[in-house]
Structure formats: C-alpha cells, structure tokens
Design a protein around this motif. Sequence first.
Motif, mmCIF file in Angstrom:
data_model
loop_
_atom_site.group_PDB
_atom_site.id
_atom_site.type_symbol
_atom_site.label_atom_id
_atom_site.label_comp_id
_atom_site.label_asym_id
_atom_site.label_seq_id
_atom_site.Cartn_x
_atom_site.Cartn_y
_atom_site.Cartn_z
ATOM 1 N N VAL A 37 0.840 -1.196 0.000
ATOM 2 C CA VAL A 37 0.000 0.000 0.000
ATOM 3 C C VAL A 37 0.874 1.243 0.000
ATOM 4 O O VAL A 37 1.746 1.400 0.864
ATOM 5 N N LEU A 38 0.623 2.135 -0.968
ATOM 6 C CA LEU A 38 1.257 3.463 -1.005
ATOM 7 C C LEU A 38 0.114 4.462 -1.074
ATOM 8 O O LEU A 38 -0.391 4.785 -2.154
ATOM 9 N N HIS A 39 -0.328 4.919 0.098
ATOM 10 C CA HIS A 39 -1.496 5.793 0.177
ATOM 11 C C HIS A 39 -1.071 7.076 0.877
ATOM 12 O O HIS A 39 -0.543 7.036 1.985
ATOM 13 N N ALA A 40 -1.310 8.201 0.190
ATOM 14 C CA ALA A 40 -0.805 9.478 0.695
ATOM 15 C C ALA A 40 -1.544 9.949 1.953
ATOM 16 O O ALA A 40 -0.997 10.731 2.735
ATOM 17 N N ALA A 41 -2.785 9.484 2.151
ATOM 18 C CA ALA A 41 -3.536 9.890 3.333
ATOM 19 C C ALA A 41 -3.247 8.895 4.456
ATOM 20 O O ALA A 41 -3.606 7.741 4.344
ATOM 21 N N GLY A 42 -2.588 9.350 5.490
ATOM 22 C CA GLY A 42 -2.265 8.446 6.603
ATOM 23 C C GLY A 42 -0.858 7.904 6.481
ATOM 24 O O GLY A 42 -0.133 8.218 5.539
ATOM 25 N N PRO A 43 -0.459 7.065 7.446
ATOM 26 C CA PRO A 43 0.908 6.538 7.456
ATOM 27 C C PRO A 43 1.179 5.722 6.182
ATOM 28 O O PRO A 43 0.327 4.966 5.747
ATOM 29 N N ALA A 44 2.352 5.902 5.581
ATOM 30 C CA ALA A 44 2.720 5.164 4.364
ATOM 31 C C ALA A 44 4.042 4.446 4.576
ATOM 32 O O ALA A 44 4.862 4.854 5.404
ATOM 33 N N LEU A 45 4.246 3.386 3.835
ATOM 34 C CA LEU A 45 5.506 2.646 3.916
ATOM 35 C C LEU A 45 6.677 3.574 3.551
ATOM 36 O O LEU A 45 6.615 4.302 2.563
ATOM 37 N N ALA A 46 7.752 3.504 4.349
ATOM 38 C CA ALA A 46 8.960 4.273 4.041
ATOM 39 C C ALA A 46 9.667 3.641 2.842
ATOM 40 O O ALA A 46 9.472 2.460 2.544
ATOM 41 N N ASP A 47 10.508 4.444 2.167
ATOM 42 C CA ASP A 47 11.200 3.948 0.976
ATOM 43 C C ASP A 47 12.044 2.712 1.277
ATOM 44 O O ASP A 47 12.089 1.776 0.476
ATOM 45 N N ASP A 48 12.734 2.710 2.429
ATOM 46 C CA ASP A 48 13.606 1.557 2.708
ATOM 47 C C ASP A 48 12.777 0.296 2.992
ATOM 48 O O ASP A 48 13.174 -0.812 2.614
ATOM 49 N N VAL A 49 11.616 0.477 3.607
ATOM 50 C CA VAL A 49 10.750 -0.675 3.869
ATOM 51 C C VAL A 49 10.174 -1.207 2.549
ATOM 52 O O VAL A 49 10.163 -2.417 2.284
#
Length: 324
Positions: free
Chosen positions: A135-147
């Motif tokens: 999931v890459l969703h701009a609203a709310g917490p998103a996965l970091a690039d390294d994760v």
Amino acid sequence: MTDLDALQAVLGPGARPVRHALTGEAGIALPPFADHHVHLHLIDPGPLAAGGIAAVVDLGGDPDALAGRRVGTPRVAYSGAFLTAPGGYPSGRAWAPDAVVHAVTSPSASPGVAGGARTAVDEMADAGASLIKVVLHAAGPALADDVLGAILDAARLRGLPVVAHAEGRGMAQRAVRAGVDVLAHVPFSEHLHGETIAAAVADGMAWISTLAIHAGSPDAAVARTNLERFAAAGGRVLYGTDLGNTQAGPQRAGVSAAELTALQDAGIRGPELVRTLTDGWPAGAVAGLATFVPGGLPDDEFALPALLAASRVVPVEELLDTTR
Ligand SMILES: [Zn+2]
C-alpha cells in the motif's frame, strides 16, 4: 476474408467459431478470462464462471482463508494481506478485518523478525501467495522507501511479483521509481507526468483497470486520461474490477460490460480489449477451460462489451470447432 479472419480481426488470434456440443448453440470460443482484481471475502464467487470469469486474482484478503480456496472454478491466485505501514490504509476500514492487513514496521531482510519486511513476505509466500500487495497511500501513514525496497527485495527472493495500491499525490510515481511490477488500479488521483508513464512502460509495468469503480467521480476522467496515454505508449493493461468494492454501487459477478466500456473509451479496442481479459497474469492460462460467447460478431464494434459480458466458462471439450 474468411469468417475466421473476420472473427480474429475483431477478437484476436484466440477466437474460433464453434458450436456447443450439448446445447447446439452457435457461438465463439475465446481463451479463458480473468478478473485480475477481486476480494473474495466480500463476494460470492459462485456465479463468476456462469458470468464468464474462469480465474480471479485476490488482491487483499486473509491468507489463511485463501489458502483453502485453491481448487475449483474460478481458479484463485492471491496476495494474502495488504502489507502497509502501522495504522496505514486499509487499517480500520469496515471491509478490511485485521486478518487482511499486515503492518510492516522495519526493512529487516532477516527471516523471522517481527514486523520485518522479509518476515511479512515469507508469511504470505508460505500461505501460497502468487504475488505480494503493498500500500502506497498518501492519506495516513505510508511505507517508508527503505521498507518498500526491502519488501521488493524479499518478494524477488521468493519469485513473486509486487502489486501496489497507489493513491494520492506522488504515490504512483513512487511505485514506478521503486520498481513495483503492477498497479492495482489505473492511477486516478492525479494526471501522471509523461516521464512517469514512459518509465512504467519501459519497465514492463502492468496496470489493472478498475475504471468502473470511479463512475460518477472526477477520478474517472483522470484514470481514463492516464490509461489512454499508458496504453497508447504500449503499456500492458489487465482487466480488473475490484469486485467487492461497492463505492459506485454493487457490481455484477461476471464479466462487466461497464468495465469493458470504460476500457474502450480509453482507446483499448478489439483484440487489445480481449487481451486485457485473457492475460494469464500471474499464474498462466487456465488449462481445460474456454470462454463461450453465444451468437456471432456484432456489426458495431462498440457492442463488444455487451457481447463479452454474455459469455460463460465451459470445458474446452464442449466446444466443437466450426471453422470453414
Ligand atoms: Zn481492491
């Protein structure tokens, strides 16, 4: 032009004129169709085969429940749970019970680390997943690039493609840059930059359509324009409805004329339209089954969605080739 040539000009090289051995109906045979984006925990898959769908790809469900559904028709391939940031989409949504959401808290590449990227991927792969959903969703917490990068690396180790739900500003671009294999939805939040579309095509990325869920929303026009540009540049498009998603009202269990019409409106016509349905991603073609379309070719190309939506799944041996 023979009848066969005329048929294949409209429906592609897999089309054959046939007669149904049991009912005597004349019609057209095509390779088996897939809906590349569904959620089985939200639907009854029973009527899908009678509606023309021989295979489905579940893009977000309980991996343990899905592991028991690998036999029968439609054939099921699945991602298991959504891999997301702690508290990230779709956590807390009514349609997303805890078992369908898996929080990834660290980029750890070591197996067996709680919350680690490798552990999350291994858990889904061990439950029989054919792909990994992030999931890459701009609203709310998103996965970091390294994760995100660590999830992609771990998925490669297990030989699995990665599909992203990309929503909100910059998220589709992030997915392309990271090397994600497939987008679960044609990008609908913003008009993509030409360079992003060109990079997606060059990388062999596939986009799953899910256009009809945006009916009545301004997102529909954005998705259509992005898809027009992606397809015109040679991008690979997969038919998918997000079956189980009711934001635009209930969806039919079977081939959706609304989805096909939206694809046609984005310039995907004739053999290209059929190819979005017959693409075997991710598990290959379904053996032993065919699509039976009763009747003949319509005079008008724009009647194709209705024709294909009238199809049903049959064993190949029930169709007798009538090519003259
Ligand atoms: Zn979905």
